[in-house]
Design a protein around this motif. Structure first.
Motif, PDB file in Angstrom:
ATOM      1  N   UNK A  73      43.652  49.847 144.645  1.00  0.00           N
ATOM      2  CA  UNK A  73      44.125  49.169 145.855  1.00  0.00           C
ATOM      3  C   UNK A  73      43.411  49.643 147.105  1.00  0.00           C
ATOM      4  N   UNK A  74      42.948  50.891 147.106  1.00  0.00           N
ATOM      5  CA  UNK A  74      42.258  51.434 148.262  1.00  0.00           C
ATOM      6  C   UNK A  74      40.856  51.866 147.922  1.00  0.00           C
ATOM      7  N   UNK A  75      40.007  51.926 148.933  1.00  0.00           N
ATOM      8  CA  UNK A  75      38.617  52.293 148.672  1.00  0.00           C
ATOM      9  C   UNK A  75      38.432  53.736 148.260  1.00  0.00           C
ATOM     10  N   UNK A  76      39.424  54.585 148.610  1.00  0.00           N
ATOM     11  CA  UNK A  76      39.318  56.000 148.251  1.00  0.00           C
ATOM     12  C   UNK A  76      40.221  56.362 147.090  1.00  0.00           C
ATOM     13  N   UNK A  77      40.599  55.363 146.298  1.00  0.00           N
ATOM     14  CA  UNK A  77      41.505  55.600 145.166  1.00  0.00           C
ATOM     15  C   UNK A  77      40.848  55.164 143.860  1.00  0.00           C
ATOM     16  N   UNK A  78      41.391  55.689 142.774  1.00  0.00           N
ATOM     17  CA  UNK A  78      40.922  55.305 141.439  1.00  0.00           C
ATOM     18  C   UNK A  78      42.133  55.153 140.535  1.00  0.00           C
ATOM     19  N   UNK A  79      42.009  54.358 139.508  1.00  0.00           N
ATOM     20  CA  UNK A  79      43.098  54.141 138.554  1.00  0.00           C
ATOM     21  C   UNK A  79      42.851  54.977 137.311  1.00  0.00           C
ATOM     22  N   UNK A  80      43.844  55.790 136.952  1.00  0.00           N
ATOM     23  CA  UNK A  80      43.766  56.637 135.760  1.00  0.00           C
ATOM     24  C   UNK A  80      44.766  56.105 134.737  1.00  0.00           C
ATOM     25  N   UNK A  81      44.343  55.932 133.512  1.00  0.00           N
ATOM     26  CA  UNK A  81      45.224  55.426 132.459  1.00  0.00           C
ATOM     27  C   UNK A  81      45.408  56.465 131.363  1.00  0.00           C
ATOM     28  N   UNK A  82      46.512  56.352 130.689  1.00  0.00           N
ATOM     29  CA  UNK A  82      46.794  57.244 129.565  1.00  0.00           C
ATOM     30  C   UNK A  82      47.688  56.501 128.590  1.00  0.00           C
ATOM     31  N   UNK A  83      47.450  56.671 127.335  1.00  0.00           N
ATOM     32  CA  UNK A  83      48.265  56.007 126.314  1.00  0.00           C
ATOM     33  C   UNK A  83      48.864  57.048 125.383  1.00  0.00           C
ATOM     34  N   UNK A  84      49.973  56.683 124.767  1.00  0.00           N
ATOM     35  CA  UNK A  84      50.642  57.619 123.870  1.00  0.00           C
ATOM     36  C   UNK A  84      51.356  56.889 122.750  1.00  0.00           C
ATOM     37  N   UNK A  85      51.695  57.650 121.720  1.00  0.00           N
ATOM     38  CA  UNK A  85      52.418  57.113 120.563  1.00  0.00           C
ATOM     39  C   UNK A  85      53.647  57.974 120.310  1.00  0.00           C
ATOM     40  N   UNK A  86      54.776  57.326 120.081  1.00  0.00           N
ATOM     41  CA  UNK A  86      56.015  58.059 119.811  1.00  0.00           C
ATOM     42  C   UNK A  86      56.432  57.880 118.360  1.00  0.00           C
ATOM     43  N   UNK A  87      56.804  58.979 117.734  1.00  0.00           N
ATOM     44  CA  UNK A  87      57.320  58.961 116.366  1.00  0.00           C
ATOM     45  C   UNK A  87      58.758  59.483 116.426  1.00  0.00           C
ATOM     46  N   UNK A  88      59.680  58.766 115.775  1.00  0.00           N
ATOM     47  CA  UNK A  88      61.085  59.152 115.862  1.00  0.00           C
ATOM     48  C   UNK A  88      61.749  59.096 114.489  1.00  0.00           C
ATOM     49  N   UNK A  89      62.463  60.154 114.159  1.00  0.00           N
ATOM     50  CA  UNK A  89      63.238  60.205 112.916  1.00  0.00           C
ATOM     51  C   UNK A  89      64.583  59.534 113.200  1.00  0.00           C
ATOM     52  N   UNK A  90      64.865  58.447 112.496  1.00  0.00           N
ATOM     53  CA  UNK A  90      66.079  57.668 112.739  1.00  0.00           C
ATOM     54  C   UNK A  90      66.961  57.698 111.489  1.00  0.00           C
ATOM     55  N   UNK A  91      68.265  57.885 111.711  1.00  0.00           N
ATOM     56  CA  UNK A  91      69.232  57.904 110.615  1.00  0.00           C
ATOM     57  C   UNK A  91      70.192  56.728 110.738  1.00  0.00           C
ATOM     58  N   UNK A  92      70.671  56.251 109.617  1.00  0.00           N
ATOM     59  CA  UNK A  92      71.775  55.312 109.596  1.00  0.00           C
ATOM     60  C   UNK A  92      73.058  56.122 109.751  1.00  0.00           C
ATOM     61  N   UNK A  93      73.866  55.799 110.735  1.00  0.00           N
ATOM     62  CA  UNK A  93      75.049  56.595 111.042  1.00  0.00           C
ATOM     63  C   UNK A  93      75.992  56.742 109.836  1.00  0.00           C
ATOM     64  N   UNK A  94      76.284  55.633 109.180  1.00  0.00           N
ATOM     65  CA  UNK A  94      77.229  55.659 108.063  1.00  0.00           C
ATOM     66  C   UNK A  94      76.700  56.506 106.915  1.00  0.00           C
ATOM     67  N   UNK A  95      75.422  56.340 106.597  1.00  0.00           N
ATOM     68  CA  UNK A  95      74.831  57.100 105.486  1.00  0.00           C
ATOM     69  C   UNK A  95      74.790  58.590 105.811  1.00  0.00           C
TER      70      UNK A  95
END
Length: 200
Positions: free
Chosen positions: A86-108
């Protein structure tokens, strides 16, 4: 090849593009220092990980549960974007990530906890009022490796509050028109009822 200038190889070795060369820049090109890029990356990491965890928890179905210790976030190194800032003295920095989640069935999960704690448990309808309060412990693990693993070793600690559920309407129907002497016989079929008393 400029590096071979004034050598016998200069006339024998050359480079040629396969098609036209496009892009690049002419004139002054602004850059970001390594320190600024590192700082921007650290700020992004905190924000991105928080957003990923919040989004993952928000996507859980009511019948599912996950624990903080079972959530793993893998973030890549920050990169300068080619997008115009947006500005002449600025730059855009990007970063990506991946999430891994252990999920349980409540009843089980609840039934497996009951089996481990109550030797006489026979698979009856059961609930746990404080399932979220348990603490999950898991060894050092990498999310990507966990995703490919055939099994997961973990432990849960806490004080589970187990509640046996009974079908009251079903019991009422079975007791209608029955002699009081048969009351205990009928209720003995329900292993999740410890004791009951008939008052007439």
């Amino acid at each position: 090849v400029p590096g071979l200038k004034n050598t016998p190889q200069a006339k024998k070795v050359y480079g040629r593009s396969n098609g036209p060369i496009a892009g690049g820049a002419s004139g002054t090109v602004k850059s970001v220092s390594d320190q600024e890029l590192k700082q921007a990356g650290e700020d992004l990491r905190v924000s991105l990980e928080t957003k990923l965890r919040t989004k993952a928890r928000g996507d859980l179905a009511p019948a599912q549960i996950a624990y903080d210790q079972g959530i793993f976030v893998s973030l890549e190194d920050p990169k300068l974007s080619t997008q115009q800032a947006s500005g002449g003295d600025k730059a855009i920095v990007t970063e990506s990530g991946t999430l891994y989640m252990v999920v349980f069935d409540r009843a089980t999960l609840t039934k497996n906890i009951a089996k481990a704690l109550v030797p006489t448990y026979g698979g009856e309808n059961i609930e746990m009022s404080n399932l979220e309060s348990l603490t999950m412990t898991i060894g050092k693990a990498d999310g990507a490796l966990l995703a490919e693993a055939d099994k997961l070793d973990f432990s849960l600690s806490g004080t589970p509050a187990l509640i046996w559920r009974i079908d009251q309407e079903k019991i009422k129907k079975e007791l209608i028109g029955v002699q009081k002497s048969n009351f205990n016989l009928i209720l003995s079929q329900y292993t999740n009822i410890e004791r009951a008393k008939a008052s007439i």
